[in-house]
Design a protein around this motif. Structure first.
Motif, mmCIF file in Angstrom:
data_model
loop_
_atom_site.group_PDB
_atom_site.id
_atom_site.type_symbol
_atom_site.label_atom_id
_atom_site.label_comp_id
_atom_site.label_asym_id
_atom_site.label_seq_id
_atom_site.Cartn_x
_atom_site.Cartn_y
_atom_site.Cartn_z
ATOM 1 N N VAL A 279 37.159 45.095 57.438
ATOM 2 C CA VAL A 279 36.596 46.444 57.304
ATOM 3 C C VAL A 279 35.455 46.433 56.297
ATOM 4 O O VAL A 279 34.381 46.988 56.541
ATOM 5 C CB VAL A 279 37.687 47.448 56.869
ATOM 6 N N ALA A 280 35.685 45.798 55.144
ATOM 7 C CA ALA A 280 34.690 45.796 54.077
ATOM 8 C C ALA A 280 33.409 45.080 54.487
ATOM 9 O O ALA A 280 32.299 45.580 54.265
ATOM 10 C CB ALA A 280 35.276 45.149 52.826
ATOM 11 N N VAL A 281 33.563 43.899 55.081
ATOM 12 C CA VAL A 281 32.386 43.116 55.467
ATOM 13 C C VAL A 281 31.597 43.829 56.560
ATOM 14 O O VAL A 281 30.368 43.936 56.496
ATOM 15 C CB VAL A 281 32.803 41.707 55.918
ATOM 16 N N ALA B 47 37.237 46.994 46.769
ATOM 17 C CA ALA B 47 38.327 47.890 47.151
ATOM 18 C C ALA B 47 39.298 47.186 48.096
ATOM 19 O O ALA B 47 40.510 47.402 48.023
ATOM 20 C CB ALA B 47 37.764 49.150 47.802
ATOM 21 N N ALA B 48 38.761 46.351 48.986
ATOM 22 C CA ALA B 48 39.623 45.582 49.886
ATOM 23 C C ALA B 48 40.523 44.636 49.091
ATOM 24 O O ALA B 48 41.700 44.444 49.435
ATOM 25 C CB ALA B 48 38.777 44.796 50.886
ATOM 26 N N ASP B 49 39.980 44.045 48.026
ATOM 27 C CA ASP B 49 40.791 43.176 47.165
ATOM 28 C C ASP B 49 41.941 43.957 46.544
ATOM 29 O O ASP B 49 43.078 43.472 46.478
ATOM 30 C CB ASP B 49 39.926 42.574 46.051
ATOM 31 N N VAL B 50 41.633 45.159 46.065
ATOM 32 C CA VAL B 50 42.674 46.001 45.463
ATOM 33 C C VAL B 50 43.735 46.350 46.497
ATOM 34 O O VAL B 50 44.944 46.269 46.240
ATOM 35 C CB VAL B 50 42.050 47.284 44.865
ATOM 36 N N TYR C 169 49.906 43.931 50.078
ATOM 37 C CA TYR C 169 50.502 42.675 50.513
ATOM 38 C C TYR C 169 50.889 41.759 49.360
ATOM 39 O O TYR C 169 51.741 40.887 49.528
ATOM 40 C CB TYR C 169 49.570 41.955 51.477
ATOM 41 N N GLY C 170 50.247 41.937 48.209
ATOM 42 C CA GLY C 170 50.618 41.132 47.050
ATOM 43 C C GLY C 170 51.657 41.806 46.183
ATOM 44 O O GLY C 170 52.139 41.216 45.217
ATOM 45 N N HIS C 171 51.977 43.067 46.508
ATOM 46 C CA HIS C 171 53.000 43.827 45.780
ATOM 47 C C HIS C 171 52.691 43.897 44.282
ATOM 48 O O HIS C 171 53.601 43.831 43.453
ATOM 49 C CB HIS C 171 54.387 43.230 46.022
ATOM 50 N N ARG C 172 51.400 44.018 43.984
ATOM 51 C CA ARG C 172 50.983 44.167 42.583
ATOM 52 C C ARG C 172 50.966 45.639 42.221
ATOM 53 O O ARG C 172 50.704 46.508 43.070
ATOM 54 C CB ARG C 172 49.593 43.568 42.399
ATOM 55 N N PRO C 173 51.217 45.972 40.962
ATOM 56 C CA PRO C 173 51.190 47.383 40.557
ATOM 57 C C PRO C 173 49.764 47.925 40.531
ATOM 58 O O PRO C 173 48.800 47.172 40.411
ATOM 59 C CB PRO C 173 51.796 47.345 39.151
ATOM 60 N N ALA C 174 49.654 49.217 40.661
ATOM 61 C CA ALA C 174 48.360 49.892 40.568
ATOM 62 C C ALA C 174 48.514 51.083 39.641
ATOM 63 O O ALA C 174 49.632 51.537 39.361
ATOM 64 C CB ALA C 174 47.882 50.343 41.951
ATOM 65 N N GLY C 175 47.384 51.578 39.158
ATOM 66 C CA GLY C 175 47.411 52.714 38.248
ATOM 67 C C GLY C 175 46.349 53.730 38.620
ATOM 68 O O GLY C 175 45.697 53.636 39.656
ATOM 69 N N GLY D 148 26.491 53.547 42.355
ATOM 70 C CA GLY D 148 27.696 53.664 41.535
ATOM 71 C C GLY D 148 28.504 52.389 41.650
ATOM 72 O O GLY D 148 28.543 51.779 42.709
ATOM 73 N N GLY D 149 29.163 52.007 40.573
ATOM 74 C CA GLY D 149 29.890 50.749 40.575
ATOM 75 C C GLY D 149 31.365 50.938 40.834
ATOM 76 O O GLY D 149 31.919 51.999 40.582
ATOM 77 N N PHE D 150 31.998 49.892 41.328
ATOM 78 C CA PHE D 150 33.438 49.875 41.553
ATOM 79 C C PHE D 150 34.038 48.950 40.522
ATOM 80 O O PHE D 150 33.933 47.747 40.625
ATOM 81 C CB PHE D 150 33.719 49.361 42.980
ATOM 82 N N GLU D 151 34.682 49.531 39.516
ATOM 83 C CA GLU D 151 35.235 48.723 38.443
ATOM 84 C C GLU D 151 36.677 49.158 38.200
ATOM 85 O O GLU D 151 36.954 50.327 37.922
ATOM 86 C CB GLU D 151 34.442 48.867 37.153
ATOM 87 N N VAL D 152 37.588 48.200 38.338
ATOM 88 C CA VAL D 152 38.996 48.460 38.047
ATOM 89 C C VAL D 152 39.530 47.287 37.261
ATOM 90 O O VAL D 152 38.982 46.180 37.325
ATOM 91 C CB VAL D 152 39.824 48.629 39.348
ATOM 92 N N PRO D 153 40.590 47.480 36.499
ATOM 93 C CA PRO D 153 41.173 46.360 35.756
ATOM 94 C C PRO D 153 41.676 45.303 36.718
ATOM 95 O O PRO D 153 42.186 45.606 37.794
ATOM 96 C CB PRO D 153 42.338 47.023 34.994
ATOM 97 N N VAL D 154 41.555 44.033 36.337
ATOM 98 C CA VAL D 154 42.043 42.925 37.159
ATOM 99 C C VAL D 154 43.507 42.705 36.852
ATOM 100 O O VAL D 154 43.899 42.669 35.698
ATOM 101 C CB VAL D 154 41.246 41.641 36.863
#
Length: 225
Positions: A158-160, A176-179, A185-191, A219-225
């Motif tokens: 979708v992103a590409v 955003a696709a990484d997030v 699918y990685g079952h990582r927490p989000a905030g 505008g930039g897309f910045e989230v904590p890694v």
């Protein structure tokens, strides 16, 4: 498994002795496909298999009857071939699984996904909110004919594809696709920060105009890694 038996050299005796049979098995296990399958079922069974070779004995003779050795060798090769085939099938299945954006097969719209995302965010369910909001991004791109409506797309597909028509948003779509993949699918927490970033991207996708060179709002897309 047929290929496995076919790989046995024609020069090998029909009734090999114990040492010859063990050497043949070692040569077979040295092949790349067996090494790639380790560790696993094959690796766990090797000690047991060789122990069985060492136990093949005639009464006080110290050497195995040729037909016994040959039979055991064939059985071992068949077992190893089956284990390798199963391991390869599992790897192919794992590689073949697509981490799709819309995986439930239900009909939905970008507006519905946004509503779901907002309800989840209000309840502090950030992982649910992030997933729903990225789905809204994907559906918005389809509804606005930025990308074709194709089932089974992954987040990065979708992103590409979206970034080709909206180059100013290409990097943010990939981010955003990484997030999405990490959360869904990685079952990582989000905030809240992750959700706010995907929500902002959704808003900018809705305002963007498709054209040569793109005209997406900066505008930039910045989230904590």
């Amino acid at each position: 498994m047929i290929g496995l038996l076919a790989s046995v050299p024609a020069s090998v005796p029909v009734q090999p002795g114990r040492e010859a049979a063990q050497d043949l098995l070692l040569d077979e296990l040295a092949k790349q496909e067996y090494q790639e399958a380790r560790p696993g079922l094959i690796s766990r069974c090797l000690d047991w298999l060789f122990d069985q070779f060492n136990r093949i004995d005639v009464s006080g003779g110290g050497s195995a009857r040729p037909w016994v050795t040959a039979a055991v060798l064939i059985v071992v090769l068949l077992v190893l071939g089956l284990a390798l085939w199963l391991a390869g099938g599992l790897r192919r299945t794992a590689r073949g699984e697509k981490q799709v954006v819309l995986d439930d097969g239900s009909l939905t719209t970008a507006a519905q996904q946004r509503a779901d995302a907002e309800r989840a965010a209000a309840a502090g369910e950030w992982e649910v909110a992030v997933v729903a909001r990225f789905r809204a991004v994907a559906l918005s791109l389809e509804e606005r004919a930025v990308i074709a409506a194709l089932p089974g797309r992954t987040a990065h597909e979708v992103a590409v594809t979206g970034g080709e028509s909206l180059p100013d948003l290409a990097r943010d779509l990939v981010a955003a696709a990484d997030v999405f993949d990490r959360v869904r699918y990685g079952h990582r927490p989000a905030g809240e920060a992750e959700y706010a970033a995907v929500r902002d991207l959704d808003d900018r996708v809705g305002r963007a105009r498709v054209g040569v060179g793109g005209s997406a709002v900066a505008g930039g897309f910045e989230v904590p890694v």
